[in-house]
Design a protein around this motif. Structure first.
Motif, mmCIF file in Angstrom:
data_model
loop_
_atom_site.group_PDB
_atom_site.id
_atom_site.type_symbol
_atom_site.label_atom_id
_atom_site.label_comp_id
_atom_site.label_asym_id
_atom_site.label_seq_id
_atom_site.Cartn_x
_atom_site.Cartn_y
_atom_site.Cartn_z
ATOM 1 N N ALA A 146 1.131 -9.206 -9.444
ATOM 2 C CA ALA A 146 0.607 -8.189 -8.345
ATOM 3 C C ALA A 146 -0.815 -8.216 -8.258
ATOM 4 O O ALA A 146 -1.406 -7.790 -7.154
ATOM 5 C CB ALA A 146 1.152 -6.755 -8.873
ATOM 6 N N ILE A 198 -1.767 -10.942 -5.767
ATOM 7 C CA ILE A 198 -1.206 -10.507 -4.397
ATOM 8 C C ILE A 198 -2.107 -9.347 -3.744
ATOM 9 O O ILE A 198 -2.493 -9.511 -2.447
ATOM 10 C CB ILE A 198 0.322 -10.026 -4.425
ATOM 11 N N SER A 199 -2.459 -8.480 -4.763
ATOM 12 C CA SER A 199 -3.173 -7.128 -3.887
ATOM 13 C C SER A 199 -4.771 -7.488 -4.139
ATOM 14 O O SER A 199 -5.464 -6.726 -3.327
ATOM 15 C CB SER A 199 -2.969 -5.982 -4.802
ATOM 16 N N GLN A 227 -0.489 -15.070 0.505
ATOM 17 C CA GLN A 227 -0.544 -14.045 -0.114
ATOM 18 C C GLN A 227 0.540 -12.734 0.126
ATOM 19 O O GLN A 227 1.399 -12.447 -0.624
ATOM 20 C CB GLN A 227 -1.918 -13.186 0.021
ATOM 21 N N LYS A 228 0.815 -12.700 1.746
ATOM 22 C CA LYS A 228 1.617 -11.699 2.296
ATOM 23 C C LYS A 228 3.044 -12.504 1.930
ATOM 24 O O LYS A 228 4.228 -11.813 1.683
ATOM 25 C CB LYS A 228 1.462 -11.388 3.606
ATOM 26 N N LEU A 276 4.409 -11.734 -1.641
ATOM 27 C CA LEU A 276 5.108 -10.592 -1.885
ATOM 28 C C LEU A 276 6.440 -10.566 -1.286
ATOM 29 O O LEU A 276 7.257 -9.967 -1.857
ATOM 30 C CB LEU A 276 3.948 -9.605 -1.130
ATOM 31 N N THR A 277 6.543 -10.995 -0.202
ATOM 32 C CA THR A 277 8.003 -11.151 0.463
ATOM 33 C C THR A 277 8.938 -11.806 -0.055
ATOM 34 O O THR A 277 10.020 -11.383 -0.303
ATOM 35 C CB THR A 277 7.879 -11.642 2.044
ATOM 36 N N LEU A 298 10.181 -9.324 -2.972
ATOM 37 C CA LEU A 298 11.018 -8.181 -2.616
ATOM 38 C C LEU A 298 12.236 -8.953 -2.218
ATOM 39 O O LEU A 298 13.265 -8.034 -2.410
ATOM 40 C CB LEU A 298 10.108 -7.554 -1.051
ATOM 41 N N VAL A 343 6.681 -5.911 -9.503
ATOM 42 C CA VAL A 343 5.801 -6.392 -8.642
ATOM 43 C C VAL A 343 5.309 -5.280 -7.500
ATOM 44 O O VAL A 343 4.164 -4.884 -7.223
ATOM 45 C CB VAL A 343 5.841 -7.754 -8.053
ATOM 46 N N TYR A 344 6.480 -4.895 -7.043
ATOM 47 C CA TYR A 344 6.501 -3.826 -5.881
ATOM 48 C C TYR A 344 5.748 -2.517 -6.306
ATOM 49 O O TYR A 344 4.836 -2.104 -5.417
ATOM 50 C CB TYR A 344 7.748 -3.616 -5.324
ATOM 51 N N VAL A 383 1.854 -3.506 -7.066
ATOM 52 C CA VAL A 383 1.212 -3.681 -5.663
ATOM 53 C C VAL A 383 0.810 -2.196 -5.119
ATOM 54 O O VAL A 383 -0.433 -1.991 -4.572
ATOM 55 C CB VAL A 383 1.944 -4.518 -4.830
ATOM 56 N N GLU A 402 -3.552 -1.298 -4.815
ATOM 57 C CA GLU A 402 -4.104 -1.170 -3.616
ATOM 58 C C GLU A 402 -4.945 0.228 -3.416
ATOM 59 O O GLU A 402 -5.828 0.202 -2.683
ATOM 60 C CB GLU A 402 -3.146 -1.317 -2.475
#
Length: 279
Positions: free
Chosen positions: A95, A98-99, A106-107, A110-111, A114, A157-158, A161, A165
């Motif tokens: 995380a 990613i953040s 990067q994005k 995260l996908t 998810l 992770v979700y 993040v 942020e």
């Protein structure tokens, strides 16, 4: 006066409703405790839901010693602790990358994490079993800890993040100016600020690892390495079964979950609220 009466009436109704919900939630636990103090004669004699006629606390001794629940409890505790440690640390690192960092995928990363939330954990049962046979790590803690960590990381992770942020990046920038590198920034600045989220992830991971059955029943065949869920199932005999000790084993297995949630439930709520607001 009418408004005050309405407010009081609404509070009475609310408290009454919450009281009913509380009783409904607690009753299964109380029922299981009473069940664990009975013998087969009393259970099959019609007294399943009532108070025990003879309070057989020896069922707990029988479950712990003869049922080998003590060894199963230790195995489950070790597997769960390692799973929590790995999930909390690795998910926080992912995380953070990613953040807080800027890189090409990067994005996409995260996908991918998810998407991992959408994969049923038992879909990997056969591939993992074949891999473990070739590698030779069946009947070890690793054969359970590795998939547990892998399948708990996406949701972790979700949550991480969403919380990260909301942390000002100026804190890290000032640390970098003072000569702090990425690792020191993560462990000394970011990680201590994640305590509410870590509590949330700890409980979620604990529940998933503590109660998992399918992987434990397939990957573990040695009696000395089995976990609680598998061990309790094996207490059911082929011809005869002592249900009182099984009830005692279920109470012992449920006790750590209840204790952890009682002491950390407020932190879970704060973690979810903080992640939602800051994310």
């Amino acid at each position: 006066m009418r408004i005050l009466k309405k407010i009081k009436a609404s509070k009475v109704f609310l408290y009454a409703f919450l009281g009913i919900v509380t009783v409904v939630q607690i009753y299964p636990i109380i029922w299981m405790f009473f069940f664990s103090l009975k013998d087969n004669e009393e259970i099959f004699g019609g007294n399943v839901a009532g108070l025990p006629k003879n309070w057989l606390f020896g069922n707990y001794v029988e479950a712990w010693i003869k049922g080998n629940i003590g060894q199963y409890f230790i195995n489950t505790l070790v597997v769960t602790a390692l799973t929590i440690l790995g999930t909390v640390l690795f998910a926080a690192m992912a995380a953070y990358a990613i953040s807080r960092m800027k890189w090409k995928f990067q994005k996409t990363a995260l996908t991918v994490f998810l998407l991992g939330m959408m994969i049923p954990i038992h879909a990997a049962l056969l591939p993992l079993f074949l891999t473990y046979v070739k590698v030779g790590i069946l009947n070890t803690y690793a054969c359970l800890v590795l998939p547990y960590i892998a399948f708990n990381i996406p949701i972790s992770v979700y949550i991480y993040v969403g919380f990260m942020e909301g942390i000002p990046k100026e804190m890290e920038e000032s640390a970098f100016l003072d000569g702090c590198n990425i690792f020191k920034s993560f462990f000394r600045i970011i990680l201590p600020m994640l305590k509410p989220v870590i509590s949330t992830i700890t409980i979620l991971t604990f529940i998933n690892a503590w109660n998992e059955f399918m992987f434990a029943s397939v990957f573990i065949t040695k009696s000395s390495m089995k976990t609680l869920t598998v061990g309790i199932q094996e207490m059911v005999g082929q011809f005869t079964t002592s249900w009182g000790p099984i009830g005692a084993a279920l109470v012992l297995a449920s006790f750590p979950t209840l204790i952890i949630y009682i002491f950390m439930s407020d932190k879970v709520q704060k973690g979810f609220m903080a992640g939602a607001v800051k994310g």
